[in-house]
Design a protein around this motif. Structure first.
Motif, PDB file in Angstrom:
ATOM      1  N   MET A   1       0.833  -1.004   0.035  1.00 13.68           N
ATOM      2  CA  MET A   1       0.127  -0.031  -0.043  1.00 13.68           C
ATOM      3  C   MET A   1       0.908   1.268   0.045  1.00 13.68           C
ATOM      4  N   LEU A   2       2.006   1.140   0.844  1.00 13.13           N
ATOM      5  CA  LEU A   2       2.831   2.298   0.899  1.00 13.13           C
ATOM      6  C   LEU A   2       3.450   2.679  -0.353  1.00 13.13           C
ATOM      7  N   MET A   3       4.062   1.540  -1.221  1.00 12.24           N
ATOM      8  CA  MET A   3       4.679   1.883  -2.570  1.00 12.24           C
ATOM      9  C   MET A   3       3.348   2.334  -3.558  1.00 12.24           C
ATOM     10  N   ARG A   4       2.174   1.762  -3.541  1.00 13.27           N
ATOM     11  CA  ARG A   4       1.063   2.121  -4.349  1.00 13.27           C
ATOM     12  C   ARG A   4       0.981   3.677  -4.055  1.00 13.27           C
ATOM     13  N   TYR A  22       3.709  10.458   7.510  1.00 14.74           N
ATOM     14  CA  TYR A  22       3.019  11.244   6.646  1.00 14.74           C
ATOM     15  C   TYR A  22       3.677  11.726   5.487  1.00 14.74           C
ATOM     16  N   LEU A  23       3.153  11.592   4.455  1.00 16.78           N
ATOM     17  CA  LEU A  23       3.491  11.615   2.960  1.00 16.78           C
ATOM     18  C   LEU A  23       3.175  13.011   2.184  1.00 16.78           C
ATOM     19  N   ALA A  24       3.872  13.470   1.434  1.00 13.09           N
ATOM     20  CA  ALA A  24       3.715  14.790   0.756  1.00 13.09           C
ATOM     21  C   ALA A  24       4.157  14.301  -0.750  1.00 13.09           C
ATOM     22  N   GLU A  25       3.386  14.230  -1.572  1.00  9.36           N
ATOM     23  CA  GLU A  25       3.474  13.742  -3.121  1.00  9.36           C
ATOM     24  C   GLU A  25       4.187  12.598  -3.215  1.00  9.36           C
ATOM     25  N   GLY A  26       3.922  11.650  -2.365  1.00 11.52           N
ATOM     26  CA  GLY A  26       4.584  10.410  -2.348  1.00 11.52           C
ATOM     27  C   GLY A  26       5.898  10.119  -1.654  1.00 11.52           C
ATOM     28  N   HIS A  27       6.399  10.992  -0.876  1.00  8.09           N
ATOM     29  CA  HIS A  27       7.392  11.246  -0.121  1.00  8.09           C
ATOM     30  C   HIS A  27       7.195  11.132   1.304  1.00  8.09           C
ATOM     31  N   VAL A  28       8.112  10.333   1.929  1.00  8.91           N
ATOM     32  CA  VAL A  28       7.829  10.482   3.630  1.00  8.91           C
ATOM     33  C   VAL A  28       8.392  11.694   4.083  1.00  8.91           C
ATOM     34  N   VAL A  29       7.679  12.511   4.709  1.00  2.00           N
ATOM     35  CA  VAL A  29       8.236  13.777   5.395  1.00  2.00           C
ATOM     36  C   VAL A  29       8.220  13.758   6.714  1.00  2.00           C
ATOM     37  N   PHE A 107      -5.290   4.993   5.269  1.00  2.00           N
ATOM     38  CA  PHE A 107      -4.559   6.307   4.700  1.00  2.00           C
ATOM     39  C   PHE A 107      -5.560   7.211   4.698  1.00  2.00           C
ATOM     40  N   ARG A 108      -5.360   8.538   5.288  1.00  2.00           N
ATOM     41  CA  ARG A 108      -6.182   9.735   5.238  1.00  2.00           C
ATOM     42  C   ARG A 108      -5.607  10.732   4.411  1.00  2.00           C
ATOM     43  N   TYR A 109      -6.155  10.763   2.942  1.00  2.00           N
ATOM     44  CA  TYR A 109      -5.824  11.790   1.989  1.00  2.00           C
ATOM     45  C   TYR A 109      -5.727  13.453   2.573  1.00  2.00           C
ATOM     46  N   GLY A 110      -4.907  14.224   2.293  1.00  2.00           N
ATOM     47  CA  GLY A 110      -4.623  15.332   2.699  1.00  2.00           C
ATOM     48  C   GLY A 110      -4.226  16.085   3.883  1.00  2.00           C
ATOM     49  N   VAL A 111      -4.134  15.056   4.894  1.00  2.00           N
ATOM     50  CA  VAL A 111      -3.389  15.290   6.077  1.00  2.00           C
ATOM     51  C   VAL A 111      -2.075  15.619   6.140  1.00  2.00           C
ATOM     52  N   THR A 112      -1.593  16.851   6.739  1.00  2.39           N
ATOM     53  CA  THR A 112      -0.273  17.291   6.702  1.00  2.39           C
ATOM     54  C   THR A 112       0.141  17.500   8.383  1.00  2.39           C
ATOM     55  N   HIS A 113       1.441  17.375   8.441  1.00  2.00           N
ATOM     56  CA  HIS A 113       2.029  17.692   9.970  1.00  2.00           C
ATOM     57  C   HIS A 113       2.249  18.982  10.247  1.00  2.00           C
ATOM     58  N   TRP A 114       2.043  19.206  11.291  1.00  3.74           N
ATOM     59  CA  TRP A 114       2.285  20.544  12.022  1.00  3.74           C
ATOM     60  C   TRP A 114       3.604  21.007  11.659  1.00  3.74           C
ATOM     61  N   PHE A 115       4.728  20.145  11.803  1.00  3.73           N
ATOM     62  CA  PHE A 115       5.985  20.533  11.921  1.00  3.73           C
ATOM     63  C   PHE A 115       6.538  21.030  10.616  1.00  3.73           C
ATOM     64  N   GLY A 116       5.954  20.614   9.525  1.00 10.27           N
ATOM     65  CA  GLY A 116       6.521  20.860   8.188  1.00 10.27           C
ATOM     66  C   GLY A 116       7.522  20.271   7.718  1.00 10.27           C
ATOM     67  N   ALA A 124      10.138   4.282  -0.864  1.00  9.30           N
ATOM     68  CA  ALA A 124      10.894   2.886  -1.023  1.00  9.30           C
ATOM     69  C   ALA A 124      12.378   2.905  -0.047  1.00  9.30           C
ATOM     70  N   ALA A 125      12.772   4.104  -0.066  1.00  7.99           N
ATOM     71  CA  ALA A 125      14.131   4.123   0.613  1.00  7.99           C
ATOM     72  C   ALA A 125      13.648   3.723   2.298  1.00  7.99           C
ATOM     73  N   VAL A 126      12.724   4.382   2.715  1.00  6.50           N
ATOM     74  CA  VAL A 126      12.138   4.329   4.123  1.00  6.50           C
ATOM     75  C   VAL A 126      11.799   2.645   4.375  1.00  6.50           C
ATOM     76  N   GLU A 127      11.030   2.220   3.425  1.00  9.00           N
ATOM     77  CA  GLU A 127      10.573   0.480   3.547  1.00  9.00           C
ATOM     78  C   GLU A 127      11.994  -0.101   3.600  1.00  9.00           C
ATOM     79  N   ARG A 128      12.898   0.065   2.688  1.00 11.92           N
ATOM     80  CA  ARG A 128      14.002  -0.726   2.623  1.00 11.92           C
ATOM     81  C   ARG A 128      15.056  -0.247   3.639  1.00 11.92           C
ATOM     82  N   GLU A 129      14.943   0.837   4.445  1.00  9.16           N
ATOM     83  CA  GLU A 129      15.861   0.714   5.475  1.00  9.16           C
ATOM     84  C   GLU A 129      15.289  -0.273   6.699  1.00  9.16           C
TER      85      GLU A 129
END
Length: 248
Positions: A1-4, A22-29, A107-116, A124-129
């Motif tokens: 699901m994360l890769m999708r 937390y994802l932003a445009e497919g990247h983990v932020v 997964f909740r679409y559109g949610v962002t984190h307060w830290f920025g 893929a790098a997060v899952e591999r690590e």
């Protein structure tokens, strides 16, 4: 699901029992887990940021989702220190979020984190690590029960050396604190603490949790006094077994 979700370049919160990515445009932020100290702990307990400095930045910039930018802009945290701590917290929490026992995924679409955002990381790098870290722990000492049980120290053998990082862990190993609690108290990532504790378990410096012995089906006759013996050193026996297996 994360890769999708990464392929979709999705933005939102990837939720599991052990935390959130937390994802932003497919990247983990950003990543959070109750098993891993947050960025606030790494910066205030393990770093140089006063606790009040963190709270001030949260108050000023939390609603704008720019806490990280405020910390750097105010001069309280250097940009390099923030990036290193952020990546440490992200990979540490993700290790638990992506663990095999973390339960169902939502997964909740559109949610962002307060830290920025600080430095987005490819999913893929997060899952591999996360997979690499699980394999590393098993290679150090293949006993995952030690990761969650209270740590019980043992005295070092004559001539056995203990590193400074191990000394810091052993000072907090009181038979009550778990590795996660020790990591929070030290302001260090939990994974790094787990590695140290597994190394110490392999070296016989901490007790490895043991399953309770099953009750015998029939009462046993007491042994003669001449056959009484001391409890075996389980940690030593396991190290000998592992060494023998490695050379077969």
């Amino acid at each position: 699901m994360l890769m999708r979700l990464a392929d979709e370049r999705a933005t939102g919160a990837f939720l599991r029992d052990q935390g959130v990515l937390y994802l932003a445009e497919g990247h983990v932020v950003h990543a959070e887990s109750p098993s891993a100290p947050g960025l606030d702990v790494l910066l205030t307990v393990g770093g140089t940021l006063p606790a009040q400095g963190w709270q001030d930045a949260l108050t000023r910039a939390g609603a704008r989702h720019e806490v990280g930018r405020d910390l750097v802009g105010s001069g309280r945290v250097a940009a390099g220190e923030l990036e290193l701590c952020h990546l440490g917290a992200l990979f540490d929490a993700a290790f638990f979020v992506l663990g095999p026992a973390s339960g169902p995924t939502h997964f909740r679409y559109g949610v962002t984190h307060w830290f920025g955002q600080v430095r987005p990381v490819p999913a893929a790098a997060v899952e591999r690590e996360a997979r690499r870290r699980r394999a590393l722990l098993d290679s150090v000492w293949p006993c995952p029960d030690v990761d969650t049980a209270p740590v019980v120290p043992r005295p070092p053998a004559p001539g056995q050396t203990v590193t400074g990082r191990q000394h810091a862990v052993l000072r907090l190993a009181d038979g009550i604190r778990t590795p996660t609690a020790i990591a929070w108290a030290l302001g260090r990532p939990t994974f790094h603490t787990l590695v140290e504790i597994r190394r110490m378990a392999a070296a016989g410096l901490v007790e490895t949790p043991q399953a309770p012995d099953p009750a015998p089906a029939l009462p046993l006759s007491p042994l003669p006094a001449s056959l009484d013996c001391a409890e075996p050193d389980i940690a030593l026996l396991r190290r000998l077994r592992d060494a023998l297996e490695a050379h077969l």
